[in-house]
Design an enzyme around this catalytic site. Structure first.
Site, PDB file in Angstrom:
ATOM      1  N   ALA A 138     -79.961  15.091  84.334  1.00 50.11           N
ATOM      2  CA  ALA A 138     -80.851  14.509  85.344  1.00 50.11           C
ATOM      3  C   ALA A 138     -82.049  15.423  85.594  1.00 50.11           C
ATOM      4  CB  ALA A 138     -80.086  14.252  86.636  1.00 50.11           C
ATOM      5  N   HIS A 145     -59.567  12.238  86.822  1.00 48.40           N
ATOM      6  CA  HIS A 145     -59.589  11.825  85.410  1.00 48.40           C
ATOM      7  C   HIS A 145     -58.171  11.852  84.854  1.00 48.40           C
ATOM      8  CE1 HIS A 145     -60.697  11.410  81.247  1.00 48.40           C
ATOM      9  NE2 HIS A 145     -61.974  11.332  81.564  1.00 48.40           N
ATOM     10  N   ARG A 159     -60.409   4.786  85.287  1.00 51.45           N
ATOM     11  CA  ARG A 159     -59.783   6.095  85.453  1.00 51.45           C
ATOM     12  C   ARG A 159     -58.876   6.181  86.678  1.00 51.45           C
ATOM     13  NH1 ARG A 159     -65.025   9.867  83.793  1.00 51.45           N
ATOM     14  NH2 ARG A 159     -64.873   9.445  81.554  1.00 51.45           N
ATOM     15  N   HIS A 202     -62.351  15.540  88.519  1.00 49.16           N
ATOM     16  CA  HIS A 202     -63.338  15.510  87.451  1.00 49.16           C
ATOM     17  C   HIS A 202     -64.771  15.316  87.947  1.00 49.16           C
ATOM     18  CE1 HIS A 202     -65.128  14.811  83.581  1.00 49.16           C
ATOM     19  NE2 HIS A 202     -65.401  13.546  83.846  1.00 49.16           N
ATOM     20  N   GLU A 255     -75.471  13.204  89.461  1.00 55.87           N
ATOM     21  CA  GLU A 255     -74.234  13.302  90.234  1.00 55.87           C
ATOM     22  C   GLU A 255     -74.470  13.838  91.641  1.00 55.87           C
ATOM     23  OE1 GLU A 255     -69.667  15.102  89.777  1.00 55.87           O
ATOM     24  OE2 GLU A 255     -71.215  15.659  88.315  1.00 55.87           O
ATOM     25  N   ARG A 309     -66.141   6.024  89.191  1.00 59.66           N
ATOM     26  CA  ARG A 309     -67.106   5.903  88.087  1.00 59.66           C
ATOM     27  C   ARG A 309     -66.409   5.487  86.809  1.00 59.66           C
ATOM     28  NH1 ARG A 309     -68.459   9.038  83.995  1.00 59.66           N
ATOM     29  NH2 ARG A 309     -67.551  10.986  84.773  1.00 59.66           N
ATOM     30  N   LEU A 366     -73.487  10.229  82.052  1.00 56.98           N
ATOM     31  CA  LEU A 366     -74.636  10.563  81.212  1.00 56.98           C
ATOM     32  C   LEU A 366     -75.714   9.498  81.357  1.00 56.98           C
ATOM     33  CD1 LEU A 366     -72.794  11.731  77.949  1.00 56.98           C
ATOM     34  CD2 LEU A 366     -73.400  13.047  79.981  1.00 56.98           C
TER      35      LEU A 366
END
Length: 644
Positions: free
Chosen positions: A44, A266, A337, A407, A431, A441, A447
């Site tokens: 970012a 995660h 997840r 995560h 983030e 997410r 990404l």
């Protein structure tokens, strides 16, 4: 202060175009008169600094690492989502948008998510032009693989090193601007505070991590792009240096902090193996494409494995419980997840876990039989090699052990549609903000968001703000509010150094992490959250009375760096617990045990909690104030998530 999300008028699919059609512009000659500070140089921050430099603004970019190449974005393995639909399998911008809102359990802002899906295809084109070596199929087209929460293949990847390759692309663009002189790079430099003058963000105060020097920097606008706060748990998949301090300093200066309790667990992490472990290692979600997750069907088999009397490869197929395929037949191993993580925890809590009791298996036996070892090695070889180095087990011959771990953080600084915080002139990207992922997410979307914000959103929205700053002169950073904030930072550093206690920084960080994992982790309840708040307050009090920081402030001092961040974690952890306590529902990664369906799934309360919870700092000894931004759903019908 009322929350104004500044979402443009019009139909959802036209909002971003309408915004761009009517935004204010800055002509090329005037761009040279405007200064922008970007804090963070990952996907970012690096993309934003490179893009703004390319446009002609004067950019200062700050990173605490010795190079932008070492930003934690480099650790992302599996891929990046985009709706190009090369497979012709039914994907579209709308479907990517819908999957993202649904994956976040309907706790994200529709307009921001649609824009994210809309610009996703441009990200791939940009990265291909930069030379990112995406995998290609036999015919030479870019290849895709599947990720959780979707029934189409939309994830572009570069073996198991996608984050690294994308970061090198952004770094090359950034390096070009550094060479041209439009971007000035400050490495090994950490932001310590922001400077607010007459209600607007006008710069930052930083600390040189090599010399200890405190400096002030002016900017007509500031972008925070410093990642998430997962390391509040001590053990996480984040790099050990990852921290939430920049966002937290902004919060304490007036930027609202949104949904702090939304933390992602995660499902495919290498399990904890000892008391002295400092971080956890992620095994990419891409492995769930071809690996099958299972636990023993019989408790006696699990007990025998834990006792070292039985090996997993010796358990017959009929004695293996492929529990994700059993519980979620439509999505199987590719559920989101949060769903996969809770399912693994349920099996382990019920006594079917292996090794220490907190692990299940991710097995590639079936993929090797179906595809051949060469194909599996080509797809995942570097990940298998990493697993073997850590565990001393060959995953081609014996199943991988996995267990959920902290995560990613979906919460972050509250931003409007323009990615501007509640402090005018202060923006947050990637983030570090809360905007796109709701309560969970989807894999391969981090990404996507980082690069979308940096390459394709901030260059428009930041320019819209800067058009009104042309008559703001550059300010003298040696006087006024800048000098005051420098003095405040020096006083904070001196306060840390002068405690001169007996316990290390890690002692307090581990103590905090244990409370957070056990009571503000995968499962939460009212009693545990109230206990967590009391315990965190006690740890914070002990920290300021007994922390020991060796060395001095006027030199490289990694213990001082850690102490500054842990001091912030000790405040942030309490806010996370408060937010989780108030949110009397389960949604995505926020699982309140009191609010679950008969089948153990997250049970939302849309009548009372379909909002963004944005917290306002009210002072050191005052309780923060909660502000609510209602979430309006026009395109996505609010229904119970179903992956069966």
């Amino acid at each position: 202060m009322a929350l104004e999300n500044r979402i443009p008028e019009g139909q959802l699919a036209q909002k971003w175009q309408n915004y761009k059609n009517h935004q204010k512009l800055v002509n090329p000659a005037n761009k040279r008169k405007l200064d922008v500070i970007v804090v963070g140089s990952g996907l970012a921050g690096g993309a934003a600094a490179a893009s703004l430099g390319e446009l002609g603004f004067n950019v200062k970019c700050f990173a605490y690492q010795d190079s932008p190449r070492r930003a934690h974005s480099i650790a992302a393995q599996g891929g990046i989502n985009a709706a190009k639909n090369y497979q012709n399998d039914g994907d579209s911008v709308f479907r990517l948008f819908y999957d993202t809102v649904k994956g976040g359990d309907y706790r994200a802002r529709e307009a921001n998510v649609y824009r994210l899906a809309e610009v996703s295809n441009s990200i791939i084109d940009q990265c291909v032009a930069q030379g990112v070596p995406f995998a290609r199929d036999y015919g030479g087209l870019l290849d895709n693989r599947s990720f959780g929460g979707a029934q189409v293949s939309r994830t572009f990847y570069a073996k198991g090193q996608t984050g690294q390759q994308l970061l090198l692309g952004a770094y090359s663009a950034l390096s070009r601007q550094i060479g041209k002189g439009t971007v000035k790079m400050f490495t090994r430099t950490e932001m310590m505070d922001i400077v607010v003058i007459d209600g607007k963000c006008r710069g930052i105060v930083s600390r040189n991590l090599v010399t200890g020097e405190i400096e002030a920097h002016f900017g007509h606008a500031v972008v925070i792009a410093t990642g998430g706060y997962g390391n509040v748990y001590f053990l996480s998949t984040n790099a050990m240096g990852s921290n939430g301090s920049a966002a937290w300093k902004a919060y304490k200066k007036g930027a609202y902090f949104a949904n702090p309790c939304y933390v992602q667990i995660h499902p495919t992490c290498i399990p904890v193996h000892g008391e002295f472990q400092s971080k956890l290692t992620l095994m990419s979600e891409s492995l769930r494409n071809d690996g099958r997750i299972w636990a023993p069907k019989r408790k006696e088999d699990a007990e025998a494995i834990r006792a070292g009397k039985l090996k997993p490869e010796n358990i017959a197929d009929e004695d293996r419980d492929f529990y994700l395929e059993r519980r979620y037949p439509a999505f199987g191993n590719l559920v989101p997840r949060d769903v996969a993580s809770r399912a693994a925890k349920e099996r382990c809590d019920a006594g079917y876990g292996v090794e220490s009791g907190e692990a299940v298996y991710l097995d590639f036996k079936y993929a090797i039989e179906r595809l051949g070892r060469d194909v599996v090695e080509a797809r995942y070889g570097n990940l298998f090699q990493m697993y073997e180095k850590i565990t001393d087990q060959n995953p081609y011959e014996t199943p991988m052990m996995i267990y959920p771990a902290i995560h990613y953080t979906m919460g972050g600084i509250w931003v409007d549609y323009e990615l501007q915080t509640t402090i005018p002139g202060l923006f947050a990207a990637g983030e570090a903000n809360f905007s796109d992922h709701g309560a969970n997410r989807l894999g391969a979307s981090a990404l996507m968001q980082g690069l979308a914000d940096g390459y394709f959103v901030l260059p428009y929205t930041l320019q819209n703000y800067l058009a009104g700053e042309l008559h703001t002169p550059r300010m003298n950073v040696a006087e006024g509010e800048f000098a005051k904030v420098v003095g405040d930072v020096n006083a904070h550093v001196a306060k840390l150094m002068n405690v001169k206690g007996k316990k290390s920084v890690d002692y307090f960080h581990k103590k905090l992490g244990k409370v957070m994992w056990e009571k503000v982790g995968m499962a939460r309840n009212e009693a545990g959250l109230k206990e967590a708040i009391e315990e965190i307050v006690a740890i914070r009090k002990e920290f300021w009375a007994d922390v020991r920081i060796p060395g001095s402030a006027n030199e490289m001092n990694t213990e001082l760096e850690k102490a500054n961040r842990v001091a912030d974690f000790l405040e942030l952890g309490e806010l996370m617990a408060r937010d989780a306590l108030i949110r009397e529902e389960s949604c995505g990664g926020h699982f309140r045990e009191e609010h679950q369906t008969e089948e153990g799934e997250a049970k939302r309360d849309d009548a009372n909690f379909a909002y963004v919870g944005a917290w306002e700092y009210k002072g050191e000894n005052a309780e923060p104030e909660l502000h609510k931004e209602p979430l309006v759903f026009e395109e996505c019908k609010l229904v119970q998530r179903n992956y069966k």
